[in-house]
Design a protein around this motif. Structure first.
Motif: not given
Lengths: 263, 257
Positions: A30-31, A35, A39, A168, A171, A174-175, A177-179, A181-183, B23, B35, B168, B171
């Motif tokens: 799944t992961s 997933g 994506q 933790d 945060l 995740n930030t 990993s999304t960065a 995708l975005a940058l 977040y 994006i 999952c 998306y």
């Protein structure tokens, strides 16, 4: 020497299975497979709709490369927090063994798994969107995947070392990993970004690998692509060294603040 | 009612204190807005701002409720409190409903964050041609999202593999419901799934309200479909909750991590 290498590899495999939670194949599927495939599908459909182009090879490749964050960040980056959750962090810190080597040993399987992940995404993209990679220099392309995974792992190591004192790290991971995708130019050319973000993009792993992949896809300038890959590895090495430095620093701090087992 | 409200407010405080929720609420929508805005910026797609803002807002709302429905059950299980809220005299369903309403209300903030971000950094505004209908569509959407969340909470209570499913599910929903692009670009066979998912209708109604409603009868019909689907989800939840309550008592797996 052989025994030491054997121990290094054994530790890598055990920690991968135990800490990354892949004892159950269901979690892995799944992961790490379902997933990421969705994506990839999402971003490729979006770019195809927006750019109105049937040839989306660049976005398939870019988005596939990004998937190495799964291992780099959520595998390597969570080693310390997972050790803490399992109650073994103090044993790792107190063990008469280099923490850096422990860290590196635990990263080995993630690097291999990250390469597998990128390859699987690419394969899926090729099948679903009928991408033609026949004209591409496969040796350089494979080297590019390795460079991307090494580089992302370096950043994962850096963030992961903060796990010794930060309760933790989710945060941050995740930030980050999304960065990616975005940058990094996986979904749009980074020239579209404001100047400040463009500069930030070049400090992130994968930006150069994605550019190199773009050059290889165009079939132009293999030497420039190779140069970008080497720069990517250099960036990964710099992050790894920073991770090492932070690890030393955080180890001292965690001993001082007695924050090792604090949740 | 008092119990639902208490559970709702407590949940809002608890959720906001978690870094992952912050977040999902603040950071993730900004990156997604960046994006999608950058992808659409020089495209030939007209009125793409509605795709960017509504898409990011709704997907963040969906992620928030999914991650919290699943995550909260998982957390309660991990902390050993799931059995307690399950057997509380106030009723497990009421407590869960309160939690979901709390997370949904907080989740609505994501859309606001996206609007403010795009306005400040790119000077972009989303003009709503039919504001009253937009509010109506938003209310229907929120009810629908709460209904989906209830079903997920029931499934996640039954299954201990919620985390994998949670990771999952986003998306496929974003693709099938056409949050960021019209579902007409998808293969025809897949649209069957789109039509039985209420967010498809929610995003369609919201987009129509933004562009300006041209065919009112069609808008009302789509609103009716959204309401009917939400009602069907609630009925499904009631059935699932019955099954779940019986099964976890028989199998005694509620607290097994």
């Amino acid at each position: 020497m052989t025994e030491a290498i054997g121990r290094f590899i054994r530790q890598s495999i055990f920690s991968y299975k135990a800490l990354f939670g892949w004892i159950s194949p269901k979690a892995y599927i799944t992961s790490k497979i379902v997933g990421p495939i969705f994506q990839l599908l999402f971003f490729c459909l979006l770019t195809r709709y927006s750019y109105g182009s049937e040839n989306i090879a660049r976005w398939v490749v870019g988005n596939s490369l990004v998937f190495c964050y799964l291992n780099a960040f959520f595998g390597i980056g969570t080693i310390m927090t997972n050790e803490r959750a399992a109650g073994t962090l103090k044993l790792v810190v107190a063990a008469p063994y280099s923490k850096f080597l422990t860290f590196l040993g635990r990263s080995l399987m993630h690097v291999l798994d990250g390469i597998f992940n990128v390859a699987l995404s690419l394969f899926t993209g090729i099948i679903l969107f009928r991408i033609d990679l026949s004209g591409i220099n496969m040796t350089l392309f494979a080297f590019n995947i390795l460079a991307a995974v090494i580089s992302a792992s370096g950043l994962g190591l850096t963030i992961g070392s903060l796990g010794l004192v930060v309760k933790d790290t989710n945060l941050m991971l995740n930030t980050a990993s999304t960065a990616l995708l975005a940058l990094t130019g996986a979904n749009f050319p980074i020239e579209k970004l404001p100047l400040l973000l463009q500069k930030l993009a070049y400090c992130l792993p994968l930006t150069r690998s994605i550019q190199a992949a773009g050059l290889l896809l165009q079939g132009a300038n293999a030497s420039r692509a190779l140069e970008l890959m080497l720069l990517e590895i250099a960036l990964g090495t710099a992050y790894t060294l920073l991770g090492y430095f932070l690890l030393q620093l955080m180890e001292g701090l965690s001993r001082k603040k007695a924050a090792l087992d604090l949740f | 009612m008092k119990l639902i409200l208490s559970s709702c407010f407590l949940q809002m405080q608890l959720s906001f204190s978690r870094s992952m929720f912050r977040y999902c609420l603040l950071v993730d929508p900004i990156f997604f807005a960046l994006i999608t805005y950058m992808i659409y910026k020089d495209s030939s797609v007209e009125n793409f701002i509605a795709y960017v803002i509504l898409g990011t807002g709704l997907s963040s709302l969906f992620n928030n409720i999914v991650f919290s429905s699943a995550g909260d059950i998982d957390r309660e299980r991990y902390m050993g409190t799931l059995e307690m809220i399950f057997t509380a005299p106030g009723g497990f369903r009421n407590i869960i409903l309160g939690k979901i309403i709390g997370n949904t209300l907080l989740g609505l903030l994501s859309m606001l964050v996206v609007v403010v971000f795009l306005n400040i950094f790119f000077g972009v505004n989303m003009k709503i041609a039919s504001p009253m209908f937009f509010v109506m569509a938003m209310l229907l959407s929120v009810v629908s999202f709460i209904a989906i969340s209830l079903i997920m909470a029931a499934i996640f209570t039954l299954s201990r593999n919620s985390r994998g499913l949670m990771n999952c599910i986003s998306y496929p929903v974003m693709i099938l419901c056409g949050f960021y692009f019209p579902i007409t670009i998808l293969p025809e066979w897949s649209r069957v799934f789109s039509y039985i998912l209420s967010p498809t209708w929610a995003v369609k109604l919201l987009r129509e309200a933004v562009y300006g409603i041209k065919d009112y009868s069609s808008f009302y019909m789509e609103s009716g479909i959204l309401l009917a689907l939400s009602a069907a989800y609630i009925v499904l939840f009631i059935i699932l909750a019955g099954v779940m309550e019986k099964r976890v008592r028989v199998k005694a797996t509620l607290g097994v991590y």
